[in-house]
Design a protein around this motif. Structure first.
Motif, PDB file in Angstrom:
ATOM      1  N   ASP A 212       0.875  -1.211   0.145  1.00  0.00           N
ATOM      2  CA  ASP A 212      -0.156  -0.139  -0.261  1.00  0.00           C
ATOM      3  C   ASP A 212       0.971   1.099   0.048  1.00  0.00           C
ATOM      4  OD1 ASP A 212      -1.735   2.215   0.448  1.00  0.00           O
ATOM      5  OD2 ASP A 212      -2.407   1.280   2.223  1.00  0.00           O
ATOM      6  N   GLN A 214       0.094   4.154   0.341  1.00  0.00           N
ATOM      7  CA  GLN A 214      -0.057   5.232   1.194  1.00  0.00           C
ATOM      8  C   GLN A 214       0.248   4.945   2.540  1.00  0.00           C
ATOM      9  OE1 GLN A 214      -1.712   7.822   0.280  1.00  0.00           O
ATOM     10  NE2 GLN A 214      -1.518   6.861  -1.767  1.00  0.00           N
ATOM     11  N   THR A 215       1.188   4.094   3.049  1.00  0.00           N
ATOM     12  CA  THR A 215       1.875   3.704   4.143  1.00  0.00           C
ATOM     13  C   THR A 215       3.271   4.303   4.007  1.00  0.00           C
ATOM     14  OG1 THR A 215       2.614   1.535   3.450  1.00  0.00           O
ATOM     15  CG2 THR A 215       0.466   1.551   4.449  1.00  0.00           C
TER      16      THR A 215
END
Length: 249
Positions: A212, A214-215
């Motif tokens: 991911d 977004q991490t």
């Protein structure tokens, strides 16, 4: 390092070249350098993308950049010399050089690694970096102070299975940085490497397709480290492997 604040317009009248300037970290670094007053020379293989970054920098009201289309995969040594000659003619010197362009290649056991891919990764990540450094060093020496930054990786400090040519090329990058730093110890040129760490880039997504994004930190979030390495009035680091994450707030 976490508290580093780049001085306003500290790069005014500085000439900085960024390789791999059309995407990701290279593009972000070029825009940031320009935002602090630098005249940025954008180097990349895709002319259309170079023009887009050029237009973006101009549109933001920053100093007019320049760009040089160059495909590091298949460029002859004399063409790197020609790049340096063009820069000398147009600008007279270089105050900074960020070696950002890299080729990931593929993730595979060395036993089964594709030979053509291996040679291509070494050409882009090692040979091209060497040639550009070789021919740009006289330009860096013409500056009062200068900074040369090599892009490393965690797998260039500790080998990891299946990272093959990329990992080996980044060990070579660290070695090149250390050799040059030792050779230039008594000059006004600072030479360091930077490990950007896991960042939201296309290369990271290709290496870890299930991750991911977004991490991960954005390319903008790690820019304080890239600015610090061009802060020629404050920079004392020489021959060091710098981790961009050390600058995250």
């Amino acid at each position: 390092m976490k508290n580093y604040q780049a001085p306003n317009q500290f790069l005014a009248n500085k000439i900085i070249m960024v390789t791999g300037a059309t995407d990701g970290i290279g593009k972000q670094a070029a825009i940031h350098y320009a935002s602090y007053g630098a005249t940025v020379i954008l180097l990349g293989r895709n002319t259309r993308k170079l023009e887009m970054v050029y237009d973006e920098i101009e549109g933001l009201g920053y100093p007019q950049p320049a760009f040089i289309p160059l495909n590091l995969q298949n460029t002859a040594p004399e063409q790197y010399q020609q790049v340096a000659e063009v820069i000398e003619k147009e600008f007279g010197r270089l105050d900074g050089l960020l070696h950002n362009a890299s080729d990931l290649g593929l993730l595979s056991p060395i036993e089964h690694f594709d030979e053509e891919t291996w040679f291509r990764v070494m050409q882009v990540n090692v040979n091209a970096t060497y040639l550009l450094s070789k021919y740009c060093l006289p330009l860096l020496k013409k500056a009062d102070k200068a900074s040369m930054v090599f892009t490393s990786s965690g797998v260039g400090q500790q080998g990891r299975a299946y990272w093959g040519a990329y990992s080996v090329s980044k060990f070579a990058t660290e070695g090149m940085m250390q050799v040059l730093a030792d050779e230039l110890e008594k000059t006004t040129i600072k030479v360091n490497s930077i490990n950007p760490g896991a960042t939201q880039t296309k290369m990271r997504a290709n290496a870890f397709p299930g991750e991911d994004p977004q991490t991960l930190p954005t390319t903008e979030a790690i820019m304080p480290a890239y600015l610090w390495l061009m802060d020629l009035e404050q920079l004392e680091s020489h021959g060091q492997a710098i981790n961009a994450r050390d600058f995250l707030s």
